[in-house]
Design an enzyme around this catalytic site. Structure first.
Site, PDB file in Angstrom:
ATOM      1  N   ALA A 385      -6.096 -12.020  33.959  1.00 41.13           N
ATOM      2  CA  ALA A 385      -6.955 -12.358  35.089  1.00 41.13           C
ATOM      3  C   ALA A 385      -8.016 -13.342  34.631  1.00 41.13           C
ATOM      4  CB  ALA A 385      -7.610 -11.095  35.640  1.00 41.13           C
ATOM      5  N   ALA A 386      -8.535 -13.093  33.441  1.00 37.86           N
ATOM      6  CA  ALA A 386      -9.603 -13.947  32.939  1.00 37.86           C
ATOM      7  C   ALA A 386      -9.815 -13.672  31.462  1.00 37.86           C
ATOM      8  CB  ALA A 386     -10.899 -13.673  33.701  1.00 37.86           C
ATOM      9  N   GLU A 388     -13.027 -13.930  28.507  1.00 42.97           N
ATOM     10  CA  GLU A 388     -14.481 -14.071  28.454  1.00 42.97           C
ATOM     11  C   GLU A 388     -14.992 -14.974  27.342  1.00 42.97           C
ATOM     12  OE1 GLU A 388     -12.712 -11.289  27.716  1.00 42.97           O
ATOM     13  OE2 GLU A 388     -13.441 -10.364  25.877  1.00 42.97           O
ATOM     14  N   ASN A 389     -14.287 -16.046  26.992  1.00 43.64           N
ATOM     15  CA  ASN A 389     -14.785 -16.904  25.907  1.00 43.64           C
ATOM     16  C   ASN A 389     -16.265 -17.204  26.098  1.00 43.64           C
ATOM     17  OD1 ASN A 389     -12.016 -17.278  25.039  1.00 43.64           O
ATOM     18  ND2 ASN A 389     -11.843 -18.614  26.803  1.00 43.64           N
ATOM     19  N   HIS A 421     -17.002  -8.360  35.310  1.00 38.72           N
ATOM     20  CA  HIS A 421     -16.407  -7.919  34.047  1.00 38.72           C
ATOM     21  C   HIS A 421     -16.593  -8.979  32.956  1.00 38.72           C
ATOM     22  CE1 HIS A 421     -12.978  -5.820  31.840  1.00 38.72           C
ATOM     23  NE2 HIS A 421     -12.988  -6.996  31.225  1.00 38.72           N
ATOM     24  N   GLU A 422     -16.228 -10.199  33.274  1.00 36.46           N
ATOM     25  CA  GLU A 422     -16.266 -11.242  32.242  1.00 36.46           C
ATOM     26  C   GLU A 422     -17.700 -11.582  31.845  1.00 36.46           C
ATOM     27  OE1 GLU A 422     -13.449 -11.725  30.919  1.00 36.46           O
ATOM     28  OE2 GLU A 422     -12.330 -10.768  32.552  1.00 36.46           O
ATOM     29  N   HIS A 425     -18.962  -9.197  29.340  1.00 35.96           N
ATOM     30  CA  HIS A 425     -18.423  -9.462  28.001  1.00 35.96           C
ATOM     31  C   HIS A 425     -19.270 -10.458  27.211  1.00 35.96           C
ATOM     32  CE1 HIS A 425     -14.782  -7.226  27.634  1.00 35.96           C
ATOM     33  NE2 HIS A 425     -14.107  -7.840  28.576  1.00 35.96           N
TER      34      HIS A 425
HETATM   35 ZN   LIG Z   1     -12.242  -7.535  29.382  1.00 34.17          ZN
END
Ligand SMILES: [Zn+2]
Length: 1013
Positions: A385-386, A388-389, A421-422, A425
């Site tokens: 989905a994604a 988190e860089n 969520h991201e 992170h």
């Molecule tokens: Zn995650």
């Protein structure tokens, strides 16, 4: 990392089925859960990798490895440092694993590269990485200069490469730098079994000294969504390409030689050279940019990053445009996407909430966001989905772009949660990184927990953490973790192939549930204080679970509360499963009546009857259970108290009780366990729900429903108890208990829908649903009510949707008529006036009830629709047909043509399986095509287990069980944990029919008077 979630709701054959529910039993493990948009390319990885290797070998050019000894100083002249620069509590390197210094002859005996983990004798401090990116032929060439610190004397430098052919120049060249000298290289070679590259020096490096390793390499920009990969999209009928990275968990090594384990944090300076028609992005802002006179190419040098793990490094080369905003503290946030998406404003929503979220997390954690900017990049294809860089988070378009006109509220909710969520992170993950993948839940559990906390901040009315968390996280993961094929949340991993497996539902959802339990035990302010301390102590470094427990314990002690959090939590993280706590009123003569007996045992769906692991585990497992208990009667609930349960059975004193008072455990379901009671207490609770449900909290009403159904399913309770309990639903006005009930009912529906007496069950469900369904009615589609959850009353919309889905699924005639009328109107007017929130229900009901022309109409709309969310529900509606011929045609078209996007093929098969008319077809099709499917999706563990779970979960006869066993024996080797889990679930289904079905239908034939038990 965000996993791909399934769509919020799906219907088959007029019977609605919540995807989340259906898939939960199945597990969507691995990375995957929620979420997976894995592409065929991903799965073609193996074949491609071989091809790539050949290409890379052919084009590899550079390759000089040069070693310089910098004499205890780094090249910038900073004085030499001791080897312990890495701060960070117990975060330690992997150790030097017996590597000894030595004579050249030792090499053959030491061989640290044969170990699956890096030896730890040297660690990187800084990478200077320069890449030239050729988008015309999808290759790149690079040079990396790694500043290394020697920890233990060694002649070996072992680091990771994968698909990069690295050749060292023969020997070292003298360094021109004063004070440094080149070290001669004895030999160098790849060790592909562990994706490693080994440099053996003539003589040892010395501890506490700093060295520099230079490596050049060429490689391809892959077409498979891992490492540095490419994808494309269409703009004004022209195909455009972009290239972007996905390094988590172990793919940085595909893009440059590096120490690719999370503990080896270092700083990075990246320079990208490319055609000026493209833009380039990385974690940090561009520090300097220049154009070459020779070829006109642009060279972007990005600012030096803070210390970070390799898997968070990221870059992208694309011709996207952006919109931007700024936080009060001066952080620039940009959302990059296709120019047409940017100009139509589809990124504005995510940009807006990101700005608010950065402020929220900074306040909550009391730690500033670390970088000067944060870019959100919306890409057409991504394996998750994604991701988190740090400073450059990448999202698949469906999880970040929002077209409010056609999106349902659940689409918006899901998108919101992925962003929340991201962003979390950026602290839990980027800033403080788990030491090793066994504790991946430390970052994923937190990010998943904060999805609910952060969304509550954005939209307090959604009430996510207190309510939706229960059904979507707690109830869902307890289904999975109640199987004996589950595993502890902290699981040992060594091999690269195991690392992907740790990203499963257990890590995300059980992690979040345990964190929530702990936060409730500690209290909000101490929990926050502990987290703040944890982040500050380990920032720019790594941490293990014990580091967290220490900080949380310290926070508790600061307030004089002495709880050994590590002792408590080790029981929950190192053991699989969870307990069922049984509370009964004192039955013994010796004790006064205000005593209760509490016992705990390992909850297992297979607790009666044969089970492989049962004896091994369930007898011995015990937990430290923070049990909250309240006593109540018809008019009020008295004080709740916290009781710690440490033993198998304990007796506790509780407030005054008489024959009319009931006990209620796990108040608001903050604990990760189930609660059972003596039958008399169940009876009193059920009476309470029938007469005045509001006395019991919404969370506990949902919890009682979920516990009762699951306890009955596993054989801990008579089958009539949950059925009698939901008899109160006509009085229920809140969404959450309905949602909990419908999840449990669809689960039962899968077991029952091919039984002769099925109508007893569906009639009973319809009886509970009817009055509330008629009262709520259908949504109107007037102006200002186009599914925009920001304005609408979310809880009301969700309840309305839930009731419509239940009514249409279980056969309410009025519901069917309404759905048919909507479809007919659409066909005759060619205007889709169906409210976005219930389109999936209406489409599916229409296809299942109406003739073949409707199927063809939906098929046509599927091809002509552009909106991603709309396309998906149209495709799913096609699987709702009763017509086996059409279903078969759909299956074949999916697998053999380009008409169905490759990532959706698995969903088609699963949804056909959910249609009772399509079950046998899907199961047969799956077995016949297994070789093709496995070749295509087998590498993507999540897809694999989603498919296996999806086509097997409804099997429930002895014959089907035998078919599954035969299939596993003949074809199932190496399919990962999904097949054993499927086998356990199907065995459970068969067992339920054998042991409980009669009792279940008996109760339905002659239910006792409501509320009287
Ligand atoms: Zn995650």
């Amino acid at each position: 990392m965000g996993l791909n979630d399934s769509s919020p709701g799906a219907m088959r054959n007029g019977r609605g089925l919540s995807d989340q529910w259906a898939e939960s039993v199945v597990v969507r493990p691995r990375t995957t859960e929620r979420h997976i948009t894995v592409h065929k390319r991903l799965v073609l990885g193996f074949a491609l990798s071989i091809l790539t290797l050949i290409i890379v070998t052919a084009v590899a050019v550079v390759l000089s490895v040069r070693f310089e000894e910098c004499g205890g100083r780094d090249r910038d002249g900073v004085t030499g440092e001791s080897g312990s620069r890495g701060s960070g509590g117990s975060a330690k390197l992997n150790g030097s694993r017996g590597e000894r210094t030595g004579e050249r002859g030792d090499e053959e005996t030491v061989q640290p590269w044969r170990n699956s983990r890096l030896p730890g004798s040297v660690r990187p401090r800084h990478y200077d990485l320069r890449l030239a990116v050729y988008m015309d032929n999808f290759t790149f060439s690079g040079e990396v200069s790694i500043e290394l610190e020697c920890i233990n004397a060694t002649r070996f430098i072992v680091l990771h490469t994968d698909r990069l052919e690295v050749r060292c120049g023969a020997g070292g060249r003298p360094a021109n730098r004063p004070g440094g000298g080149a070290m001669r290289i004895h030999r160098h070679f790849p060790y592909p079994a562990n994706q490693m590259y080994v440099v053996v020096l003539h003589r040892e490096m010395k501890p506490m000294r700093v060295y520099r390793l230079n490596v050049s390499f060429d490689a391809a920009i892959e077409d498979e969504l891992l490492g540095f990969f490419r994808s494309s999209y269409t703009l004004q009928r022209e195909r455009r390409y972009l290239a972007v990275t996905q390094f988590s968990p172990i793919h940085a090594r595909k893009a440059f030689p590096c120490f690719d384990e999370p503990i080896y944090k270092a700083t990075f300076t990246l320079t990208l050279r490319h055609d000026p028609q493209y833009t380039s992005l990385s974690n940090m802002p561009v520090e300097s940019s220049s154009l070459s006179d020779e070829d006109g190419w642009v060279t972007n040098r990005f600012a030096r990053t803070p210390r970070m793990s390799t898997y968070y490094l990221a870059w992208a080369v694309c011709n996207f445009t952006y919109r931007e905003t700024q936080t009060d503290s001066g952080v620039t946030i940009r959302l990059y996407a296709r120019p047409d998406a940017i100009s139509s404003g589809e990124g504005d929503y995510a940009l807006h909430i990101t700005k608010r979220l950065l402020g929220f997390y900074q306040d909550y954690f009391k730690v500033q966001y670390s970088l000067p900017k944060l870019d959100l990049l919306a890409v057409p294809k991504h394996p998750y989905a994604a991701m988190e860089n740090w400073g450059l988070s990448v999202f698949v378009e469906q999880k970040i772009l929002l077209d409010a006109e056609v999106s349902s509220s659940s689409y918006q909710m899901e998108l919101t949660m992925v962003v929340v969520h991201e962003i979390c992170h950026q602290w839990f993950g980027d800033l403080v990184t788990p030491v090793w993948w066994e504790d991946v839940w430390l970052k994923e559990g937190f990010a998943h927990f904060f999805e609910y906390v952060g969304t509550d901040f954005l939209f307090p009315k959604w009430n996510m953490e207190k309510q939706r968390f229960l059904t979507d996280v707690l109830h869902e993961v307890m289904l999975l973790d109640g199987l004996s094929s589950s595993h502890p949340i902290s699981q040992e991993v060594e091999q690269a192939t195991d690392i992907n497996r740790v990203f499963d539902w257990i890590a995300y959802k059980k992690g979040a549930a345990l964190i929530r339990m702990l936060a409730n035990v500690m209290g909000q302010s101490l929990f926050q204080k502990g987290l703040n301390d944890y982040l500050l102590s380990h920032m720019y470094s790594n941490a293990a679970r014990d580091d967290l427990w220490n900080k949380l314990t310290q926070a508790m002690r600061s307030e004089g509360r002495d709880i050994d959090i590590r002792g408590m939590m080790d029981r929950w993280t190192l053991q699989m499963g969870y307990p069922v706590v049984t509370i009964s009123k004192n039955q013994s003569e010796q004790l006064p009546t205000h005593y209760i007996t509490v016992s705990q045992e390992h909850f297992l769906y297979g607790f009666i009857g044969w089970n492989f692991f049962n004896n091994l585990y369930s007898e011995n497992l015990q937990w430290q259970v923070p049990l909250t208990v309240a006593v109540g009667n018809a008019s009020r609930v008295c004080s709740e108290s916290l009781i710690w349960i440490n033993n198998k059975t304990e007796t506790h004193r509780i407030g005054q009780m008489d024959d009319k008072t009931w006990l209620l455990g796990n108040i608001n379901q903050t604990g990760y366990f189930r609660v059972n009671y003596d039958l008399q207490n169940w009876k009193l609770l059920i009476q309470q729900l029938h007469t005045n449900p509001q006395i019991i909290s919404i969370g506990n009403r949902a919890g009682l429903i979920d516990d009762a159904f699951n306890l009955a399913r596993a054989g801990y309770l008579p089958q009539g108890v949950p059925l009698q309990l939901i008899g109160y639903l006509p009085e229920e006005t809140s969404f959450l208990p309905w949602h909990a009930a419908s999840r449990a009912l669809y689960q039962l529906d899968k077991l029952l829908d091919r039984t002769d007496e099925y109508s007893l069950f569906s009639d009973y469900v319809l009886k509970q649903v009817a009055s509330r369904y008629h009262q709520m009615g259908w949504p109107t589609n007037g102006p200002g009510n186009e599914g925009n959850v920001l304005q609408a009353s979310y809880q009301t919309e969700e309840l309305q949707r839930e009731l419509i889905m239940l009514a249409c699924s279980f056969g309410n005639k009025q519901c069917h008529r309404q759905a048919v009328a909507y479809i007919s109107d659409w066909i005759s007017s060619n205007k889709n006036r169906i409210p976005p929130n219930i389109r999936d229900i209406v489409y599916c009901t229409g296809v299942s009830l109406m003739d073949e022309d409707v199927w063809e109409f939906i098929w046509m709309k599927f091809h002509s629709s552009n909106a991603v969310s709309e396309k998906k529900i149209l495709l799913e509606a096609l699987t709702c047909s009763d017509n086996i011929f059409l279903l078969n045609r759909l299956l074949n078209l999916s697998l053999t043509s380009d008409l169905v996007p490759e990532q959706d093929v698995i969903d088609v098969i699963i949804h056909v399986g959910r249609n009772p008319q399509g079950r046998n077809l899907a199961w047969k099709y799956f077995r016949e095509k297994w070789d093709i499917l496995n070749a295509r999706y087998g590498e993507a563990l999540f897809m694999n287990s989603k498919l296996i779970g999806g086509v097997t979960e409804f099997l429930n006869t002895d014959r089907e069980l035998n078919e599954l066993k035969e299939f596993i024996q003949s074809s199932g080797v190496g399919a990962g944990p999904a097949l054993p889990r499927a086998l356990e679930i199907v065995e459970g289904n068969v067992r339920w029919h054998r042991l409980h079905r009669r009792q279940f239908y008996q109760w339905l034939r002659k239910p006792p008077n409501p509320g009287l038990g």
